[in-house]
Enzyme design. Structure first.
Site, mmCIF file in Angstrom:
data_model
loop_
_atom_site.group_PDB
_atom_site.id
_atom_site.type_symbol
_atom_site.label_atom_id
_atom_site.label_comp_id
_atom_site.label_asym_id
_atom_site.label_seq_id
_atom_site.Cartn_x
_atom_site.Cartn_y
_atom_site.Cartn_z
ATOM 1 C CG HIS A 1 -3.286 7.309 2.361
ATOM 2 N ND1 HIS A 1 -3.231 7.346 3.736
ATOM 3 C CD2 HIS A 1 -3.069 6.019 2.034
ATOM 4 C CE1 HIS A 1 -2.980 6.142 4.204
ATOM 5 N NE2 HIS A 1 -2.881 5.312 3.190
ATOM 6 C CG HIS B 1 2.270 0.171 4.392
ATOM 7 N ND1 HIS B 1 1.971 -0.786 5.324
ATOM 8 C CD2 HIS B 1 1.130 0.876 4.179
ATOM 9 C CE1 HIS B 1 0.695 -0.660 5.674
ATOM 10 N NE2 HIS B 1 0.159 0.345 4.994
ATOM 11 C CG HIS C 1 -4.356 2.560 -0.653
ATOM 12 N ND1 HIS C 1 -5.203 1.945 0.238
ATOM 13 C CD2 HIS C 1 -3.349 3.076 0.114
ATOM 14 C CE1 HIS C 1 -4.736 2.089 1.466
ATOM 15 N NE2 HIS C 1 -3.626 2.775 1.420
ATOM 16 C CG ASP D 1 -2.039 -0.915 1.209
ATOM 17 O OD1 ASP D 1 -2.074 -1.758 0.297
ATOM 18 O OD2 ASP D 1 -2.912 -0.824 2.088
ATOM 19 C CG ASP D 2 0.319 3.822 2.227
ATOM 20 O OD1 ASP D 2 -0.863 3.623 1.885
ATOM 21 O OD2 ASP D 2 0.674 3.888 3.408
HETATM 22 ZN ZN LIG Z 1 -2.477 3.305 3.091
#
Ligand SMILES: [Zn+2]
Length: 249
Positions: free
Chosen positions: A119, A209, A115, A64-65
């Site tokens: 955020h 991440h 995602h 993620d991210d």
């Molecule tokens: Zn995230």
């Protein structure tokens, strides 16, 4: 004799304390592991936290991210070294800044999913439009990859029933994870890896991440996790492959 009794007593007390600390740590770890299943029970929607692969040892590694110019290339290098495929839940605004990294992910056979665009906290931040966050990210991913993503993961696992409805009406299935690599009780890359390796089960989804915060430890833990799973006979697949897999009957 008296001194011996005292020594014995001190040893017993210290052992008891250590056992207590160990027990609490273990329980916290176990509870954190189960949490991802608990969240599902509040909704009448299908929230995916793992795949059903029967006894077939498949596992999906998700990040993620990203994309992040510092960490994502390192992740891609490791995935290439071990010849495994992963899934990236990317942040739309990062994609707009670093489209070349997304192209590299696709070229290497990885999957790119949604995602959100900025955020945000989709539950508390009322100024945020969940639909816009999802749709805009889908558009930027599609403009780079030519493929519309089909899975959505809400930032920090924060979502409501409405989030799920909006995701579904925008063409997405909400996907969480089974176990996370970054955990407050895992202070070193070795501890991070061991915790994730211990949780190995067919069909699980691992969350790591590749952006937003310092991910140095994650990068160090990654080869250990991959080697640990491969040693146990697991094969890493993309999320789509994991969820489409029909176990032999
Ligand atoms: Zn995230």
């Amino acid at each position: 004799m008296k001194a011996l009794k005292w020594t014995l007593l001190i040893v017993i007390v210290i052992s008891g304390l250590l056992a207590g600390v160990f027990c609490v740590t273990w329980m916290q770890d176990e509870l954190a592991l189960r949490k991802s299943y608990l969240v599902v029970s509040n909704f009448n929607h299908e929230i995916i936290t793992k795949g059903d692969t029967g006894k077939t040892k498949l596992v999906a590694l998700t990040f993620d991210d990203g994309p992040d110019p510092q960490y994502t290339p390192k992740v891609l290098e490791i995935l290439k070294k071990y010849q495994i495929k992963a899934t990236f839940f990317v942040v739309g605004e990062n994609c707009a800044d670093y489209p070349e990294i997304i192209r590299q992910e696709i070229k290497a056979g990885h999957e790119v999913e949604n995602h959100t665009y900025t955020h945000p906290d989709l539950v508390k931040d009322r100024a945020v439009s969940t639909e816009e966050e999802i749709v805009r990210t889908g558009q930027v991913i599609e403009s780079i990859t030519g493929r519309k993503p089909c899975y959505f993961r809400p930032p920090k696992r924060l979502f409501t029933s409405d989030t799920v409805k909006i995701a579904e009406s925008s063409g997405y299935q909400l996907v969480l994870w089974t176990i996370g690599v970054e955990h407050r009780l895992s202070k070193t890359p070795e501890k991070m890896a061991n915790r994730v390796i211990k949780a190995a089960k067919p069909g699980i989804i691992i969350l790591a991440h590749d952006g937003r915060l310092n991910r140095t430890k994650t990068i160090e833990a990654l080869p250990l996790i991959i080697k640990g799973y491969q040693k146990k006979g697991y094969r890493f697949v993309t999320l789509q492959e994991l969820l489409a897999y029909a176990p032999p009957k």
